[in-house]
Design a protein around this motif. Structure first.
Motif, PDB file in Angstrom:
ATOM      1  N   ALA A  51      13.423   7.933 -11.649  1.00 46.95           N
ATOM      2  CA  ALA A  51      14.238   6.967 -10.905  1.00 46.95           C
ATOM      3  C   ALA A  51      13.450   6.437  -9.711  1.00 46.95           C
ATOM      4  CB  ALA A  51      15.538   7.621 -10.446  1.00 46.95           C
ATOM      5  N   GLY A  52      12.756   7.338  -9.038  1.00 48.56           N
ATOM      6  CA  GLY A  52      11.929   6.905  -7.915  1.00 48.56           C
ATOM      7  C   GLY A  52      10.840   5.958  -8.370  1.00 48.56           C
ATOM      8  N   ILE A  53      10.242   6.244  -9.506  1.00 48.21           N
ATOM      9  CA  ILE A  53       9.210   5.376 -10.059  1.00 48.21           C
ATOM     10  C   ILE A  53       9.780   3.993 -10.347  1.00 48.21           C
ATOM     11  CG2 ILE A  53       7.833   4.988 -12.152  1.00 48.21           C
ATOM     12  CD1 ILE A  53       7.303   8.045 -12.185  1.00 48.21           C
TER      13      ILE A  53
ATOM     14  N   ARG B  34       0.838  -1.212   0.000  1.00 50.50           N
ATOM     15  CA  ARG B  34       0.000   0.000   0.000  1.00 50.50           C
ATOM     16  C   ARG B  34       0.866   1.252   0.000  1.00 50.50           C
ATOM     17  NH1 ARG B  34      -3.308  -3.184   3.301  1.00 50.50           N
ATOM     18  NH2 ARG B  34      -2.274  -2.472   5.204  1.00 50.50           N
ATOM     19  N   ALA B  35       1.863   1.261   0.857  1.00 38.35           N
ATOM     20  CA  ALA B  35       2.734   2.439   0.958  1.00 38.35           C
ATOM     21  C   ALA B  35       3.502   2.664  -0.339  1.00 38.35           C
ATOM     22  CB  ALA B  35       3.700   2.283   2.134  1.00 38.35           C
ATOM     23  N   SER B  36       4.017   1.586  -0.914  1.00 37.75           N
ATOM     24  CA  SER B  36       4.812   1.727  -2.136  1.00 37.75           C
ATOM     25  C   SER B  36       3.949   2.185  -3.303  1.00 37.75           C
ATOM     26  CB  SER B  36       5.498   0.405  -2.479  1.00 37.75           C
ATOM     27  OG  SER B  36       6.386   0.027  -1.442  1.00 37.75           O
ATOM     28  N   ARG B  37       2.725   1.670  -3.349  1.00 36.83           N
ATOM     29  CA  ARG B  37       1.818   2.096  -4.421  1.00 36.83           C
ATOM     30  C   ARG B  37       1.473   3.568  -4.265  1.00 36.83           C
ATOM     31  NH1 ARG B  37      -0.427  -3.423  -5.023  1.00 36.83           N
ATOM     32  NH2 ARG B  37      -1.508  -3.243  -3.026  1.00 36.83           N
TER      33      ARG B  37
ATOM     34  N   GLN C 214       3.314   5.829  -2.964  1.00 36.69           N
ATOM     35  CA  GLN C 214       4.466   6.618  -3.353  1.00 36.69           C
ATOM     36  C   GLN C 214       4.646   6.616  -4.866  1.00 36.69           C
ATOM     37  OE1 GLN C 214       8.432   5.448  -2.038  1.00 36.69           O
ATOM     38  NE2 GLN C 214       8.501   7.303  -0.992  1.00 36.69           N
ATOM     39  N   LEU C 215       4.351   5.486  -5.456  1.00 36.32           N
ATOM     40  CA  LEU C 215       4.428   5.406  -6.911  1.00 36.32           C
ATOM     41  C   LEU C 215       3.453   6.392  -7.552  1.00 36.32           C
ATOM     42  CD1 LEU C 215       5.478   4.019  -9.450  1.00 36.32           C
ATOM     43  CD2 LEU C 215       3.827   2.187  -9.078  1.00 36.32           C
ATOM     44  N   ASP C 216       2.246   6.461  -7.018  1.00 40.11           N
ATOM     45  CA  ASP C 216       1.256   7.406  -7.532  1.00 40.11           C
ATOM     46  C   ASP C 216       1.765   8.836  -7.407  1.00 40.11           C
ATOM     47  OD1 ASP C 216      -0.339   5.280  -8.054  1.00 40.11           O
ATOM     48  OD2 ASP C 216      -1.753   5.619  -6.410  1.00 40.11           O
ATOM     49  N   GLU C 217       2.280   9.129  -6.227  1.00 41.18           N
ATOM     50  CA  GLU C 217       2.777  10.477  -5.982  1.00 41.18           C
ATOM     51  C   GLU C 217       3.884  10.840  -6.963  1.00 41.18           C
ATOM     52  OE1 GLU C 217       2.079  13.006  -4.256  1.00 41.18           O
ATOM     53  OE2 GLU C 217       3.976  14.136  -4.340  1.00 41.18           O
ATOM     54  N   LEU C 218       4.814   9.921  -7.152  1.00 42.83           N
ATOM     55  CA  LEU C 218       5.927  10.187  -8.070  1.00 42.83           C
ATOM     56  C   LEU C 218       5.441  10.312  -9.502  1.00 42.83           C
ATOM     57  CD1 LEU C 218       8.617   7.839  -6.520  1.00 42.83           C
ATOM     58  CD2 LEU C 218       8.762  10.315  -6.732  1.00 42.83           C
ATOM     59  N   THR C 219       4.441   9.515  -9.851  1.00 49.14           N
ATOM     60  CA  THR C 219       3.892   9.615 -11.195  1.00 49.14           C
ATOM     61  C   THR C 219       3.306  11.000 -11.426  1.00 49.14           C
ATOM     62  OG1 THR C 219       3.384   7.268 -11.095  1.00 49.14           O
ATOM     63  CG2 THR C 219       2.300   8.543 -12.819  1.00 49.14           C
ATOM     64  N   ARG C 220       2.631  11.507 -10.413  1.00 50.95           N
ATOM     65  CA  ARG C 220       2.075  12.860 -10.512  1.00 50.95           C
ATOM     66  C   ARG C 220       3.192  13.889 -10.697  1.00 50.95           C
ATOM     67  NH1 ARG C 220      -0.316  13.527  -5.579  1.00 50.95           N
ATOM     68  NH2 ARG C 220      -0.756  11.301  -5.522  1.00 50.95           N
ATOM     69  N   VAL C 221       4.249  13.758  -9.906  1.00 52.99           N
ATOM     70  CA  VAL C 221       5.378  14.673 -10.018  1.00 52.99           C
ATOM     71  C   VAL C 221       5.990  14.621 -11.412  1.00 52.99           C
ATOM     72  CG1 VAL C 221       7.738  15.128  -9.212  1.00 52.99           C
ATOM     73  CG2 VAL C 221       5.933  14.615  -7.559  1.00 52.99           C
TER      74      VAL C 221
ATOM     75  N   GLU D 276      10.345  -2.398  -6.209  1.00 53.52           N
ATOM     76  CA  GLU D 276       9.952  -2.806  -4.870  1.00 53.52           C
ATOM     77  C   GLU D 276       8.662  -3.599  -4.911  1.00 53.52           C
ATOM     78  OE1 GLU D 276      11.265   0.213  -1.911  1.00 53.52           O
ATOM     79  OE2 GLU D 276       9.122   0.193  -1.431  1.00 53.52           O
ATOM     80  N   LEU D 277       7.697  -3.130  -5.691  1.00 54.56           N
ATOM     81  CA  LEU D 277       6.410  -3.819  -5.786  1.00 54.56           C
ATOM     82  C   LEU D 277       6.571  -5.194  -6.427  1.00 54.56           C
ATOM     83  CD1 LEU D 277       4.145  -0.783  -6.714  1.00 54.56           C
ATOM     84  CD2 LEU D 277       3.989  -2.193  -4.650  1.00 54.56           C
ATOM     85  N   ARG D 278       7.387  -5.250  -7.454  1.00 56.78           N
ATOM     86  CA  ARG D 278       7.627  -6.550  -8.084  1.00 56.78           C
ATOM     87  C   ARG D 278       8.272  -7.505  -7.094  1.00 56.78           C
ATOM     88  NH1 ARG D 278       8.388  -3.979 -12.924  1.00 56.78           N
ATOM     89  NH2 ARG D 278      10.478  -3.339 -12.295  1.00 56.78           N
ATOM     90  N   TRP D 279       9.264  -6.986  -6.371  1.00 61.93           N
ATOM     91  CA  TRP D 279       9.976  -7.833  -5.402  1.00 61.93           C
ATOM     92  C   TRP D 279       9.027  -8.292  -4.294  1.00 61.93           C
ATOM     93  CZ3 TRP D 279      11.173  -6.828  -0.155  1.00 61.93           C
ATOM     94  CH2 TRP D 279      12.024  -7.761   0.432  1.00 61.93           C
ATOM     95  N   LEU D 280       8.133  -7.412  -3.879  1.00 68.50           N
ATOM     96  CA  LEU D 280       7.181  -7.788  -2.823  1.00 68.50           C
ATOM     97  C   LEU D 280       6.275  -8.923  -3.300  1.00 68.50           C
ATOM     98  CD1 LEU D 280       6.287  -4.233  -1.456  1.00 68.50           C
ATOM     99  CD2 LEU D 280       7.317  -6.100  -0.135  1.00 68.50           C
ATOM    100  N   GLU D 281       5.842  -8.832  -4.545  1.00 69.35           N
ATOM    101  CA  GLU D 281       4.995  -9.908  -5.084  1.00 69.35           C
ATOM    102  C   GLU D 281       5.763 -11.217  -5.171  1.00 69.35           C
ATOM    103  OE1 GLU D 281       2.761  -9.253  -8.692  1.00 69.35           O
ATOM    104  OE2 GLU D 281       2.281  -7.206  -8.024  1.00 69.35           O
ATOM    105  N   GLU D 282       6.982 -11.084  -5.631  1.00 71.86           N
ATOM    106  CA  GLU D 282       7.830 -12.264  -5.746  1.00 71.86           C
ATOM    107  C   GLU D 282       8.017 -12.900  -4.368  1.00 71.86           C
ATOM    108  OE1 GLU D 282      12.265 -13.093  -7.510  1.00 71.86           O
ATOM    109  OE2 GLU D 282      11.347 -11.124  -7.832  1.00 71.86           O
TER     110      GLU D 282
END
Lengths: 201, 201
Positions: free
Chosen positions: A151-153, A118-121, A123-130, A159-165
């Motif tokens: 780079a943050g994205i 949840r947190a990583s997603r 942050q991903l949204d936030e960075l996408t907006r930026v 991170e999300l891929r690794w978490l799923e893995e």
DNA sequence: ACAGCCATGTAACTTGTTACATGATTTT
DNA sequence: AAAATCATGTAACAAGTTACATGGCTGT
């Protein structure tokens, strides 16, 4: 090292005073994270101590100029020439945390992973907006902001891929996540074991 | 924070002495990076200073045991419950470097990127070897090693993707990489400009 | 006897970071 | 006159890291 080296690289273009350096750094990096002014002066002191810059004259406005030395220029060249080693000096905080967490008894690792997702997603949204905002604006100053946001994205996605893995790994091989108890002393030392070596069910 | 917090989390399982803590940490993280023993004692001192652990008795072997306090246990619970914020306290060294590099005149950014790609690919290969070796070995101790290696792989892959993206960005919009000269003073301050605000061709 | 590991600790240092003090100038 | 910004600096601290000193025990 990135602040220190970046300031030195900027000084390689010409003498600057402290406050100006902060503006230059933020202009070039898109102010991804604001840089406390005090840090500039600390860093300049340290760079001078190390012989990479020299404190110059104060102009009519009271601006204290610092100039790079030959050693400083050489350091900039080395910095630009050498690749960044992600491994060195950096332990992956999330990976270390989860590695330790899976070795602990009574810890809801799956819950930790979900919370992190949840947190990583977010942050991903936030960075996408930026990144989108930077792309829609004109000017070369936006390149730095874009680069750093992208780079943050990339890292958030990793991170999300690794978490799923990791989720897959843990659900497919639940026995791998057996908590490790504190190892007992080696027998030769003979201290009465307070905890068993064997895994806790 | 990951070393400090990990040691505290291990102590949450029971009292440990310094050397033992290092072994526990390395067992759980797969010794991804070796941990200097001295750091254990530093960290224990700081944890005690902060009221998270208490120095206990010395047993017959001279082992100095540290035990976690209630405040320490609470800190462990918070650590496990709260997601890791990658942004905080961490500037992306590579992204910062390239953002600054693209703003500098006379810097071969494309060359820097290629060199970084070589280094990142080498690291990816190395980590892949580590992960494969860990997967082929038995035992729950290998989970930590695998997790940390896979995290490194994910980040190395992210880095490579980002580098390619940056290459595309720079080649498609070369005007974005216009070097930024040192900004001149704001005119009201009236210092004769040594460098122009405008971009250098 | 000697090499090497086990074990504790100390001292120093790095980069990053913040909070604060101080004063000049500028804007409102 | 007050608020904000420009500008320099100091002091302290966090977390990580290393090098070193010291001594006991173990295996060859």
């Amino acid at each position: 090292m990135s602040v220190r080296q970046s300031l030195l690289a900027i000084l390689d273009q010409g003498p600057c005073y402290g406050y100006q350096l902060r503006a230059e750094f933020e202009r070039r990096t898109g102010s991804s994270r604001p840089l406390n002014v005090g840090q500039i002066y600390n860093t300049l002191d340290r760079l001078e101590r190390d012989g990479f810059v020299q404190k110059g004259e104060t102009d009519s406005h009271g601006h204290v100029y610092y100039a790079i030395t030959d050693a400083g220029s050489a350091a900039v060249a080395s910095w630009l020439a050498a690749p960044v080693e992600r491994s060195q000096g950096a332990r992956d905080e999330l990976a270390t945390k989860l590695a330790v967490a899976t070795s602990l008894p009574g810890v809801d690792v799956a819950g930790i992973i979900r919370a992190q997702q949840r947190a990583s997603r977010a942050q991903l949204d936030e960075l996408t907006r930026v990144a989108r905002a930077a792309a829609s604006l004109p000017g070369p100053q936006e390149l730095g902001r874009t680069l750093i946001a992208e780079a943050g994205i990339a890292h958030a996605e990793a991170e999300l891929r690794w978490l799923e893995e990791t989720q897959r790994l843990l659900s497919r091989h639940p026995e791998a996540a057996t908590p490790l108890a504190l190892a007992s002393e080696r027998p030769k030392r003979g201290r009465p074991a307070r905890v068993e070596t064997v895994a806790i069910a």
